[in-house]
Design a protein around this motif. Structure first.
Motif, short mmCIF file in Angstrom:
data_model
loop_
_atom_site.label_atom_id
_atom_site.label_comp_id
_atom_site.label_asym_id
_atom_site.label_seq_id
_atom_site.Cartn_x
_atom_site.Cartn_y
_atom_site.Cartn_z
N SER A 1 74.15 2.21 71.11
CA SER A 1 75.36 2.32 70.29
C SER A 1 75.14 3.36 69.20
CB SER A 1 75.70 0.97 69.67
OG SER A 1 74.64 0.49 68.87
N SER A 2 76.12 4.26 69.06
CA SER A 2 75.91 5.35 68.11
C SER A 2 77.18 5.85 67.45
CB SER A 2 75.23 6.54 68.82
OG SER A 2 76.13 7.11 69.76
N ASN A 3 78.32 5.16 67.62
CA ASN A 3 79.53 5.63 66.98
C ASN A 3 80.52 4.49 66.77
OD1 ASN A 3 80.84 5.16 69.46
ND2 ASN A 3 80.63 7.28 70.11
N SER A 4 81.65 4.82 66.15
CA SER A 4 82.67 3.82 65.82
C SER A 4 83.21 3.12 67.06
CB SER A 4 83.83 4.50 65.09
OG SER A 4 83.44 4.97 63.83
N SER B 1 76.76 -3.66 66.31
CA SER B 1 76.30 -2.33 66.71
C SER B 1 75.32 -1.77 65.69
CB SER B 1 77.50 -1.40 66.84
OG SER B 1 77.11 -0.07 67.07
N ASP B 2 74.48 -0.86 66.13
CA ASP B 2 73.60 -0.14 65.21
C ASP B 2 74.46 0.55 64.15
OD1 ASP B 2 71.46 1.34 64.04
OD2 ASP B 2 72.01 3.04 65.30
N GLU B 3 74.11 0.38 62.88
CA GLU B 3 74.92 0.94 61.80
C GLU B 3 74.14 1.97 60.97
OE1 GLU B 3 74.45 -2.33 58.28
OE2 GLU B 3 75.84 -2.84 59.88
N GLY B 4 73.09 2.51 61.55
CA GLY B 4 72.27 3.46 60.82
C GLY B 4 73.02 4.70 60.36
N VAL C 1 67.98 7.77 65.14
CA VAL C 1 68.18 6.46 65.74
C VAL C 1 68.64 6.55 67.20
CG1 VAL C 1 68.71 5.38 63.55
CG2 VAL C 1 70.57 6.32 64.92
N LEU C 2 68.74 7.76 67.74
CA LEU C 2 69.08 7.88 69.16
C LEU C 2 67.91 7.44 70.02
CD1 LEU C 2 70.93 11.31 69.21
CD2 LEU C 2 71.94 9.05 69.22
#
Length: 624
Positions: free
Chosen positions: A278-281, A294-297, A595-596
């Motif tokens: 997970s990497s976006n909205s 989801s990841d919120e980094g 964080v990818l």
């Protein structure tokens, strides 16, 4: 001097010979297929003056199927190992150097709408489903068809048109692609023969709507051919530029076989992939529906960008995606590190919004279930979308829809607008809005999406077929209570759902098209469609963009600054403060790149092209 010249020519010969191997087998490094047990593929062997053999065989490499098909038909093959892989010396008595130059046996690969030159030795090329291997005798300059174009953007039945046949390759001297027209070649369209002119063109007589076969050849006595013999098909639908399918007929049929409709199984795989990547909205929206955080980094990066450039400098579409993403992660979009995203967006001038920003503005409005009084309200957004509607005739059919920019309907944008208008289609009443007008516009747009489908069920976009178009359409239809597998969206060889599933890739991922494999953007959007299909099967209607949070009572997102301890050193741990709840945020201390996943970039080359195009579009002012 003559002796020196012979010595020089010898070195040149050795150099070119080495380059032949490198060019064929090592330099380009294209199409590295995933590991397979064995694929049944089509293979054809072309001598300078005839087709030696063609057929289908199963194997793991191109050389393996070549060897099998030749052995089965008692055709001789001479090959030797080199440091670059297998080098084919001769097939059926036709040996390298036949014409006294640097001619020999090469190959290229066709698969659907693409043609690719050899980038690996023939014994190193791992086969993909749908591959069509063409082994041919030629040299670096012997053309084969990898580019076919038309003189019109839309080809209509019963109207003459031009086809342009050419060979495009990369020139290392000029460092750019060079396009070579194929002249004096014999082209057959269905049963009618033509000869290409100096520009590689033929004028094709009027054809009927539907699928048409083409073939091309150019044999010359005691010479290399003008062009390597080949064939494929194209489709005229009266609405779009014809798509070219380069594959031979037998492999085309294999390619069009759709995968089973295992919605739940595919949903589980894709959800698991996005959960781990997970990497976006938008990923946050989907995961939140299953109670997954989801990841919120990347939120810290958002704050840094806003603090640096100011909230007013953000495009409306950026704020809209942030509003929904922040909310899905469980934070208030009214107080995102001290910034009121909602107030900033809906107090802007709606006339400054691009088409897509109006649509996503209404989606965000309903996702938050806004009740506040802002300059831009629900009524204004709906009216703006209805005013942006396009309507025109093509092939004596009324087409209705929306576009990102310009005057041609775009099915992706049409589907997004349908999703945005779906609450009012289903009966939600807003003072000053005529729901019948909304319903009529949406119904016409739905019919247009069905008209834009091809025989396989894919919806043809402005730039061809792509999985994202099918995903957007499925999300839109399920929000209205319309079955994407129903009669309206079922064509001769598939429906909208089978079309989407045909793009499934590895480990739950989805392909953008037949070139861009395992694409993150395509995967994330496919997940939205799969969720919509699963929920639709339970309830008969499902609005993916309908929110469920009490947005006024969500905690604010804040970053607690690092402090120096008594020794004067900076504390290593940075924390995100969720009101009174302090969470360890080692991930948030990293950049969005950090964080990818370590297995590779989530956005491949083709995705970057798509994203770049989106940025270009966002810089064009909407025609008022």
């Amino acid at each position: 001097m003559e002796k020196g010249l012979r010595k020089f020519n010898k070195y040149i010969s050795l150099f070119v010979g080495a380059m032949l191997l490198i060019f064929q087998f090592g330099a380009l490094n294209i199409t590295k297929a995933s590991e397979v047990i064995g694929e049944e593929v089509s293979i054809r062997v072309e001598a300078p003056d005839k087709t030696i053999i063609e057929g289908t065989e199963t194997g793991t490499t191109a050389y393996e199927v070549l060897e099998k098909v030749l052995k089965k038909n008692n055709i001789s093959l001479e090959a030797e190992d080199s440091q670059y892989g297998k080098f084919i010396k001769g097939i059926s008595g036709v040996n390298s150097g036949k014409f006294g130059g640097y001619d020999g046996w090469l190959y290229y690969v066709k698969n659907g709408t693409k043609v690719e030159a050899a980038g690996l030795s023939i014994d190193s090329y791992k086969l993909n489903k749908g591959d069509n291997i063409v082994v041919y005798y030629g040299n670096f300059d012997t053309p084969y068809i990898n580019t076919i174009d038309f003189n019109k953007e839309v080809i209509k039945e019963n109207e003459p048109f031009e086809m342009i046949f050419s060979f495009k390759n990369f020139d290392y001297v000029s460092n750019k692609d060079i396009v070579h027209p194929i002249k004096n070649a014999k082209v057959t369209i269905d049963d009618k023969e033509y000869i290409t002119n100096a520009e590689g063109k033929i004028v094709v007589e009027a054809l009927k709507k539907g699928e048409h076969q083409y073939s091309i050849s150019g044999y010359e006595k005691d010479k290399l051919p003008i062009v390597i013999k080949d064939r494929g098909k194209f489709v005229i639908d009266n609405l779009n530029k014809p798509l070219i399918y380069f594959n031979d007929d037998n492999s085309i049929k294999k390619e069009e076989v759709k995968k089973p409709k295992d919605i739940k199984g595919q949903l589980e795989l894709t959800l698991n992939y996005i959960k781990n990547n997970s990497s976006n909205s938008w990923a946050a929206l989907s995961l939140d529906k299953y109670g997954i955080k989801s990841d919120e980094g990347y939120l810290k990066t958002w704050v840094e960008e806003i603090e640096k450039d100011g909230l007013t400098e953000l495009n409306a579409i950026d704020i809209e995606s942030k509003i929904m993403g922040v909310t899905a992660l469980g934070y208030s979009s009214y107080d995102f590190a001290g910034y009121n995203l909602v107030e900033e967006l809906y107090n802007r001038n709606l006339s400054d919004f691009y088409n897509n920003e109006v649509a996503f503005g209404l989606l965000a409005y309903n996702y938050l279930d806004l009740k506040d009084d802002y300059k831009i309200g629900e009524k204004e957004l709906i009216e703006s979308l209805l005013n942006l509607k396009l309507s025109y005739k093509a092939d004596d059919k009324n087409l209705v829809g929306w576009t990102w920019y310009g005057d041609k309907i775009d099915p992706d944008m049409t589907a997004v607008v349908i999703s945005a208008l779906s609450p009012y289609y289903r009966g939600r009443e807003i003072e000053g809005i005529d729901n019948k007008k909304v319903k009529d516009s949406v119904d016409e747009a739905v019919k247009t999406l069905a008209l834009l489908q091809n025989e396989n069920g894919d919806i043809l976009g402005q730039y061809g077929i792509a999985s994202e178009t099918n995903s957007f359409a499925i999300i839109a239809l399920t929000s209205l209570g319309i079955n994407p597998e129903g009669e309206m969206f079922t064509k001769e060889k598939g429906d909208l759902v089978s079309a989407l599933l045909s793009y499934s890739g590895d480990n739950g991922q989805f392909n953008h098209d037949d070139k861009s494999k395992n694409n993150y953007i395509s995967t994330e959007e496919a997940l939205r469609a799969l969720i919509s299909l699963d929920e639709f099967s339970k309830n008969g209607v499902y609005d993916y963009y309908k929110g469920s949070k009490d947005v006024k009572n969500l905690p604010s997102f804040k970053i607690k600054e690092s402090e120096e301890d008594k020794s004067g050193e900076i504390k290593e741990t940075e924390e995100i403060v969720n009101d009174n709840v302090v969470q360890d945020n080692k991930n948030a201390n990293k950049s969005s790149v950090d964080v990818l996943p370590k297995t590779g970039s989530l956005i491949n080359f083709y995705s970057m092209i798509i994203v770049s195009f989106a940025f270009i579009i966002s810089g064009i002012k909407k025609i008022k």
